[in-house]
Scaffold this motif. Structure first.
Motif, mmCIF file in Angstrom:
data_model
loop_
_atom_site.group_PDB
_atom_site.id
_atom_site.type_symbol
_atom_site.label_atom_id
_atom_site.label_comp_id
_atom_site.label_asym_id
_atom_site.label_seq_id
_atom_site.Cartn_x
_atom_site.Cartn_y
_atom_site.Cartn_z
ATOM 1 N N ARG A 73 0.857 -1.171 0.000
ATOM 2 C CA ARG A 73 0.000 0.000 0.000
ATOM 3 C C ARG A 73 0.902 1.233 0.000
ATOM 4 N NH1 ARG A 73 -1.180 -3.435 3.475
ATOM 5 N NH2 ARG A 73 -0.695 -2.254 5.329
ATOM 6 N N LEU A 74 0.597 2.173 -0.875
ATOM 7 C CA LEU A 74 1.390 3.389 -1.007
ATOM 8 C C LEU A 74 0.550 4.581 -0.562
ATOM 9 C CD1 LEU A 74 2.096 1.357 -3.579
ATOM 10 C CD2 LEU A 74 3.699 3.169 -4.055
ATOM 11 N N TYR A 75 1.135 5.402 0.331
ATOM 12 C CA TYR A 75 0.433 6.556 0.882
ATOM 13 C C TYR A 75 1.164 7.838 0.474
ATOM 14 C CZ TYR A 75 -1.978 3.038 3.580
ATOM 15 O OH TYR A 75 -2.720 1.938 3.943
ATOM 16 N N PRO A 76 0.395 8.856 0.046
ATOM 17 C CA PRO A 76 1.000 10.110 -0.435
ATOM 18 C C PRO A 76 1.844 10.814 0.628
ATOM 19 C CG PRO A 76 -1.360 10.035 -0.923
ATOM 20 C CD PRO A 76 -1.057 8.885 -0.018
ATOM 21 N N VAL A 127 16.621 7.068 -2.771
ATOM 22 C CA VAL A 127 15.189 7.341 -2.857
ATOM 23 C C VAL A 127 14.644 7.710 -1.472
ATOM 24 C CG1 VAL A 127 12.935 6.441 -3.586
ATOM 25 C CG2 VAL A 127 14.992 5.793 -4.848
ATOM 26 N N PHE A 128 15.135 7.066 -0.412
ATOM 27 C CA PHE A 128 14.716 7.445 0.943
ATOM 28 C C PHE A 128 15.047 8.912 1.210
ATOM 29 C CE2 PHE A 128 14.309 2.937 1.999
ATOM 30 C CZ PHE A 128 13.258 2.953 2.907
ATOM 31 N N ARG A 129 16.259 9.346 0.825
ATOM 32 C CA ARG A 129 16.650 10.752 1.035
ATOM 33 C C ARG A 129 15.762 11.686 0.223
ATOM 34 N NH1 ARG A 129 21.545 8.231 0.925
ATOM 35 N NH2 ARG A 129 21.935 8.749 -1.248
ATOM 36 N N GLU A 130 15.459 11.288 -1.019
ATOM 37 C CA GLU A 130 14.637 12.124 -1.898
ATOM 38 C C GLU A 130 13.207 12.263 -1.364
ATOM 39 O OE1 GLU A 130 12.771 11.892 -6.410
ATOM 40 O OE2 GLU A 130 14.630 10.825 -5.999
ATOM 41 N N VAL A 131 12.638 11.178 -0.858
ATOM 42 C CA VAL A 131 11.238 11.190 -0.429
ATOM 43 C C VAL A 131 11.079 11.678 1.004
ATOM 44 C CG1 VAL A 131 9.214 9.720 -0.007
ATOM 45 C CG2 VAL A 131 10.588 9.382 -2.070
ATOM 46 N N LEU A 132 11.886 11.162 1.934
ATOM 47 C CA LEU A 132 11.704 11.488 3.346
ATOM 48 C C LEU A 132 12.803 12.375 3.925
ATOM 49 C CD1 LEU A 132 10.519 7.999 4.690
ATOM 50 C CD2 LEU A 132 9.118 9.977 4.067
ATOM 51 N N GLY A 133 13.850 12.615 3.166
ATOM 52 C CA GLY A 133 14.917 13.477 3.639
ATOM 53 C C GLY A 133 15.931 12.812 4.544
ATOM 54 N N GLY A 134 15.905 11.492 4.667
ATOM 55 C CA GLY A 134 16.865 10.801 5.539
ATOM 56 C C GLY A 134 17.089 9.366 5.105
ATOM 57 N N VAL A 172 9.764 3.538 0.351
ATOM 58 C CA VAL A 172 9.379 4.782 -0.309
ATOM 59 C C VAL A 172 9.440 4.591 -1.823
ATOM 60 C CG1 VAL A 172 10.151 6.298 1.565
ATOM 61 C CG2 VAL A 172 11.759 5.630 -0.206
ATOM 62 N N CYS A 173 8.665 5.430 -2.547
ATOM 63 C CA CYS A 173 8.685 5.427 -4.008
ATOM 64 C C CYS A 173 8.685 6.864 -4.501
ATOM 65 C CB CYS A 173 7.468 4.714 -4.588
ATOM 66 S SG CYS A 173 7.459 2.937 -4.373
ATOM 67 N N ALA A 174 9.466 7.112 -5.534
ATOM 68 C CA ALA A 174 9.474 8.398 -6.224
ATOM 69 C C ALA A 174 9.031 8.140 -7.666
ATOM 70 C CB ALA A 174 10.871 9.006 -6.185
ATOM 71 N N PHE A 175 8.004 8.873 -8.112
ATOM 72 C CA PHE A 175 7.444 8.703 -9.452
ATOM 73 C C PHE A 175 7.976 9.764 -10.402
ATOM 74 C CE2 PHE A 175 4.706 6.210 -6.884
ATOM 75 C CZ PHE A 175 4.120 5.252 -7.708
ATOM 76 N N SER A 176 7.936 9.459 -11.684
ATOM 77 C CA SER A 176 8.453 10.368 -12.706
ATOM 78 C C SER A 176 7.660 11.669 -12.784
ATOM 79 C CB SER A 176 8.457 9.674 -14.074
ATOM 80 O OG SER A 176 7.155 9.206 -14.403
ATOM 81 N N ASN A 177 6.408 11.707 -12.295
ATOM 82 C CA ASN A 177 5.609 12.929 -12.317
ATOM 83 C C ASN A 177 5.803 13.772 -11.054
ATOM 84 O OD1 ASN A 177 4.230 11.428 -10.411
ATOM 85 N ND2 ASN A 177 2.238 11.562 -11.429
ATOM 86 N N GLY A 178 6.762 13.405 -10.197
ATOM 87 C CA GLY A 178 7.049 14.153 -8.982
ATOM 88 C C GLY A 178 6.338 13.628 -7.743
ATOM 89 N N ALA A 179 5.439 12.675 -7.905
ATOM 90 C CA ALA A 179 4.716 12.124 -6.750
ATOM 91 C C ALA A 179 5.678 11.308 -5.888
ATOM 92 C CB ALA A 179 3.558 11.257 -7.225
ATOM 93 N N LYS A 180 5.518 11.462 -4.572
ATOM 94 C CA LYS A 180 6.353 10.737 -3.602
ATOM 95 C C LYS A 180 5.431 9.996 -2.635
ATOM 96 C CE LYS A 180 10.042 14.117 -3.956
ATOM 97 N NZ LYS A 180 10.867 15.109 -3.255
ATOM 98 N N TYR A 181 5.767 8.736 -2.375
ATOM 99 C CA TYR A 181 4.923 7.887 -1.545
ATOM 100 C C TYR A 181 5.760 7.152 -0.504
ATOM 101 C CZ TYR A 181 0.900 8.224 -4.672
ATOM 102 O OH TYR A 181 -0.176 8.682 -5.402
ATOM 103 N N GLN A 182 5.131 6.889 0.621
ATOM 104 C CA GLN A 182 5.673 5.957 1.600
ATOM 105 C C GLN A 182 4.888 4.667 1.403
ATOM 106 O OE1 GLN A 182 5.578 7.213 5.708
ATOM 107 N NE2 GLN A 182 7.215 5.794 6.202
ATOM 108 N N LEU A 183 5.578 3.524 1.451
ATOM 109 C CA LEU A 183 4.875 2.275 1.217
ATOM 110 C C LEU A 183 4.984 1.340 2.410
ATOM 111 C CD1 LEU A 183 7.065 -0.202 0.302
ATOM 112 C CD2 LEU A 183 7.190 1.252 -1.683
ATOM 113 N N HIS A 184 3.977 0.458 2.495
ATOM 114 C CA HIS A 184 3.878 -0.521 3.570
ATOM 115 C C HIS A 184 3.607 -1.885 2.965
ATOM 116 C CE1 HIS A 184 3.648 2.496 6.818
ATOM 117 N NE2 HIS A 184 3.108 3.223 5.864
ATOM 118 N N PHE A 185 4.406 -2.889 3.327
ATOM 119 C CA PHE A 185 4.204 -4.273 2.910
ATOM 120 C C PHE A 185 3.397 -4.997 3.974
ATOM 121 C CE2 PHE A 185 8.050 -3.385 0.516
ATOM 122 C CZ PHE A 185 7.805 -4.039 -0.693
ATOM 123 N N GLY A 186 2.626 -5.954 3.551
ATOM 124 C CA GLY A 186 1.905 -6.808 4.493
ATOM 125 C C GLY A 186 0.417 -6.677 4.340
#
Length: 187
Positions: A73-76, A127-134, A172-186
């Protein structure tokens, strides 16, 4: 009481015979022919038994691992992602450290791969640095991975994740349109 005709009686007898034959087959299906102890140089005497002889028991060897599906599941995290909303995807894990990655964005299916990587994998954390800054937080025994997916209309996603157990984790995921998501497995 209902009368039976000659044709019905013949059919009933055939069914009875078939049932008896099936019952006999079932009774002897678990039987084995094993040689009884014989004197040296003599023909062995055989007998039927329902016990499985020790030499007939063979160990079951493990086969190849079957793929399992991990739900994602990916959350904005930013405004571009909020416009698309929460997303769902799956990773078909082949239990070899490699699998397929599928997700749906705005009616477009993105498909790609997910691969576990070693702790010293070059570039992991970008990608973690790009999306969450760390950097991602990793506990002892966790497994890292990367996933990439591409759609037929040109959209693509780059993801990094850390599995804390066989089927749970975050990333985390970074999309080509600039969208950034945090993801959860399970599930």
């Amino acid at each position: 009481m209902q009368k039976t005709t000659m044709g019905e009686t013949a059919v009933n007898k055939k069914l009875l015979r078939a049932g008896m034959a099936a019952g006999c087959a079932a009774l002897i299906a678990g039987c084995y022919v094993v040689p009884l102890q014989s004197e040296a140089g003599q023909q062995p005497v055989y007998a039927y038994t329902s016990q499985i002889p020790p030499q007939a028991v063979r160990p079951v060897l493990p086969g190849p691992a079957l793929p399992s599906s991990l739900y994602v599941r990916l959350y904005p995290v930013n405004d571009a992602a909020a416009q698309q909303g929460a997303l769902q995807g799956t990773v078909a894990d082949s239990q070899t450290g490699h699998g397929t990655f599928t997700l749906y964005v705005a009616g477009e299916q993105l498909q790609g791969e997910a691969t576990r990587v070693p702790d010293n994998y070059p570039g992991f954390g970008r990608v973690f640095r790009e999306v969450l800054g760390g950097q991602p937080s990793t506990a002892a025994g966790s497994r890292k991975g990367i996933a990439n997916a591409y759609g037929g209309r040109g959209m693509h996603a780059n993801c990094e994740y850390v599995l804390s157990a066989a089927a749970t984790g975050t990333g985390v995921c970074a999309f080509s349109n600039g969208a950034k998501y945090q993801l959860h497995f399970g599930s």
